[in-house]
Design a protein around this motif. Sequence first.
Motif, PDB file in Angstrom:
ATOM      1  N   ASP A 100       0.851  -1.192   0.000  1.00 53.53           N
ATOM      2  CA  ASP A 100       0.000   0.000   0.000  1.00 53.53           C
ATOM      3  C   ASP A 100       0.891   1.248   0.000  1.00 53.53           C
ATOM      4  O   ASP A 100       0.793   2.091   0.872  1.00 53.53           O
ATOM      5  CB  ASP A 100      -0.925  -0.025   1.234  1.00 53.53           C
ATOM      6  CG  ASP A 100      -1.989   1.075   1.166  1.00 53.53           C
ATOM      7  OD1 ASP A 100      -2.247   1.597   0.069  1.00 53.53           O
ATOM      8  OD2 ASP A 100      -2.557   1.413   2.233  1.00 53.53           O
ATOM      9  N   TYR A 107     -11.875  -0.673   9.045  1.00 52.66           N
ATOM     10  CA  TYR A 107     -12.052  -1.935   8.311  1.00 52.66           C
ATOM     11  C   TYR A 107     -12.957  -2.894   9.087  1.00 52.66           C
ATOM     12  O   TYR A 107     -13.406  -3.895   8.545  1.00 52.66           O
ATOM     13  CB  TYR A 107     -10.701  -2.616   8.062  1.00 52.66           C
ATOM     14  CG  TYR A 107      -9.793  -1.855   7.123  1.00 52.66           C
ATOM     15  CD1 TYR A 107     -10.224  -1.474   5.856  1.00 52.66           C
ATOM     16  CD2 TYR A 107      -8.499  -1.511   7.504  1.00 52.66           C
ATOM     17  CE1 TYR A 107      -9.391  -0.777   4.991  1.00 52.66           C
ATOM     18  CE2 TYR A 107      -7.649  -0.817   6.632  1.00 52.66           C
ATOM     19  CZ  TYR A 107      -8.117  -0.455   5.382  1.00 52.66           C
ATOM     20  OH  TYR A 107      -7.285   0.235   4.528  1.00 52.66           O
ATOM     21  N   LYS A 156      -5.370   8.455   4.970  1.00 51.43           N
ATOM     22  CA  LYS A 156      -5.397   8.305   6.427  1.00 51.43           C
ATOM     23  C   LYS A 156      -4.458   9.276   7.139  1.00 51.43           C
ATOM     24  O   LYS A 156      -4.273   9.209   8.351  1.00 51.43           O
ATOM     25  CB  LYS A 156      -5.079   6.861   6.834  1.00 51.43           C
ATOM     26  CG  LYS A 156      -6.140   5.888   6.326  1.00 51.43           C
ATOM     27  CD  LYS A 156      -6.042   4.514   6.928  1.00 51.43           C
ATOM     28  CE  LYS A 156      -7.009   3.573   6.235  1.00 51.43           C
ATOM     29  NZ  LYS A 156      -6.593   3.179   4.860  1.00 51.43           N
ATOM     30  N   GLU A 189       2.379  -7.117   9.270  1.00 56.49           N
ATOM     31  CA  GLU A 189       1.137  -7.803   8.875  1.00 56.49           C
ATOM     32  C   GLU A 189       1.394  -9.032   8.012  1.00 56.49           C
ATOM     33  O   GLU A 189       0.916  -9.136   6.882  1.00 56.49           O
ATOM     34  CB  GLU A 189       0.199  -6.838   8.153  1.00 56.49           C
ATOM     35  CG  GLU A 189      -0.277  -5.718   9.046  1.00 56.49           C
ATOM     36  CD  GLU A 189      -1.360  -4.858   8.414  1.00 56.49           C
ATOM     37  OE1 GLU A 189      -1.666  -5.036   7.231  1.00 56.49           O
ATOM     38  OE2 GLU A 189      -1.904  -3.993   9.140  1.00 56.49           O
TER      39      GLU A 189
HETATM   40  C1  GCB Z   1      -2.178  -1.456   7.109  1.00 55.59           C
HETATM   41  C2  GCB Z   1      -0.824  -1.458   6.513  1.00 55.59           C
HETATM   42  C3  GCB Z   1      -0.467  -0.112   5.922  1.00 55.59           C
HETATM   43  C4  GCB Z   1      -1.643   0.425   5.139  1.00 55.59           C
HETATM   44  C5  GCB Z   1      -2.793   0.634   6.099  1.00 55.59           C
HETATM   45  C6  GCB Z   1      -4.076   1.108   5.401  1.00 55.59           C
HETATM   46  O1  GCB Z   1      -2.525  -2.243   7.915  1.00 55.59           O
HETATM   47  O2  GCB Z   1       0.175  -1.868   7.415  1.00 55.59           O
HETATM   48  O3  GCB Z   1       0.662  -0.245   5.101  1.00 55.59           O
HETATM   49  O4  GCB Z   1      -1.354   1.587   4.448  1.00 55.59           O
HETATM   50  O5  GCB Z   1      -3.093  -0.565   6.736  1.00 55.59           O
HETATM   51  O6  GCB Z   1      -4.218   2.282   5.169  1.00 55.59           O
HETATM   52  O7  GCB Z   1      -4.902   0.256   5.091  1.00 55.59           O
END
Ligand code: GCB
Length: 594
Positions: free
Chosen positions: A189, A480, A571, A417
């Motif tokens: 991501d 989420y 975010k 993760e």
């Molecule tokens: C996570 C990841 C991170 C993502 C984030 C998201 O769990 O570790 O790299 O950018 O979520 O924004 O979904």
Amino acid sequence: MIRPLHSLRFLPALALLLAWCTQASPLTQNPSARDGLSLDGQWHYIVDPYENGYYNHRYQEHTHGYFKNAKMQNKSDLIEYNFATADTLDVPGDWNSQADELFFYEGTVWYQRDFALNKDRNTEYRLRFGAVNYHAIVYVNGEKVGSHEGGFTPFEFDVTEQLKDGTNFVVVKVDNARARDQVPTVNTDWWNYGGITRSVKLLALPKQHIRDYNLHLDPSGTGISGWVALNEGAAKVSVRIPELALETRLEASGQQTPFSFKATPELWSPDNPKLYSLELEHKGQVIKDRIGFRTIATRGEDILLNGEPIYLKGISIHEESALHDGRAWSQADARQLLSMAKELGVNFVRLAHYPHNEHMVRMADEMGLLVWSEIPVYWTVLFERADVYAKAEQQLTEMISRDKNRASVILWSMANETPKSEARLQFIGKLADKARAMDSTRLITAALDTSSETAEGKHIDDPLSAMVDVIGINTYCGWYAQKPAECAKLKWHSDYNKPVIISEFGAGALAGYHADKDTRWSEDYQADVYRHNLSMIDKMSFVRGMTPWILKDFRSPRRPLADIQDFWNRKGLVSDKGVKKEAWSVLNHYYQDK
Ligand code: GCB
């Protein structure tokens, strides 16, 4: 084809062999303090999606590829490329944000530049790259000097033989095509910025020189220990910390030669980021550095900085600055990002999800920010494969090798993760062993998203927790999973008597979009998620810190939603331009009261 290892018994031997095959030569400590020639600036480039400059039409390696930097000699010559007339890119810098047609590009780009040199016979020349994403093959005056894989760590090659007096040229084939067997693997991501993303320097070192050194406070707090290593041979080296009136002379060699001082220096901490000048002298040449002294340890669920429990008020950061598009790389970028973090009220930053440039950790030393630094063992890398392990270990080794003298860095993170499996446990366990063997002055962590759901709530029971000193938990209550208002009702349990850091939580919001707390993407929704998560964390007795996700919006190909994301992960507590969102004040007030 992906072939599982028939037996992990062979993993150590095979990994060793592969690591040896892919490894660049050892790193020179503190390159900015060494003599040399900066090769930052404009480099010519040729985009080569079919790798025409590398393979012939039979798909065999060309002996006369673009790396020869050929020029027409006669008017009838056929040479279908010319670096001299090709456009230029800034180095350091990613290509995606410098040319519109390269914005989404993934593949090969050739870089070339000339430089003049008065070659000195008593000098060892080493070509040092701060980072190239992802795969680099380096040529000097048409000859291959080495290759490197991994987009976020430094590498260097001895190029003394290839250099000549007068005009020289360097060509680098840079390939950022993603592949399943890389670290990171195909999906992340964040933006896959390609290019020579950090500084390039031709180090000009005496034939015999100090290659590396390490200094740290002993766990007792009453002594400073370390070692010095030359590149070759043996010679006298002096190590001095003038402010403490400390000096030792030792007979150093190509191995790590240890030394120690009895001393009780003023301790480095976020409240008092005291750095001492360090001088290492070898045959009249002095290398200077600035070093802080601190200890870090755990006791039960506590993290102890200099023997005292500390709560890590943190924030996660990607390596993108608000000062310009693309990858951050400069001292100014580091100052901008870390000043913003300080303004938020933090004493701790998580540099996600790969080792950031050296300015970041040096600036953190100066500004008094504790650092979590990690390698991109992210999501679902091929844990079964020894060659993939070797790539991860190489990046770990390069990260530790570069940053081992930074007091700010307290945590090495092995992974983010990763899905539960036996192969993954062995892979990350081995990385943790390697990190501990290289560095006993820091703690080991990993960010986990694998807590079990039980009738009682959330249960931290991933067996990887047993292998780390500090457990990182990524959790997205209110984004989420669950509704924001349900977060504070979640009950968390841990099977481990260890400190936990909430290494991620957060929500997306488009800066300037105000609605109500039930409307996704509004600043109100994001602020509400923060409020409820902070209440949840307050009830988790074993939590000793957090690094919410994330300081600033960052580019991601996974985020296409038009008019909201437009390929930005939203975010951030501030927008991509640095505009603060409402959740900023929520966290800022929380940290002020903490
Ligand atoms: C996570 C990841 C991170 C993502 C984030 C998201 O769990 O570790 O790299 O950018 O979520 O924004 O979904």
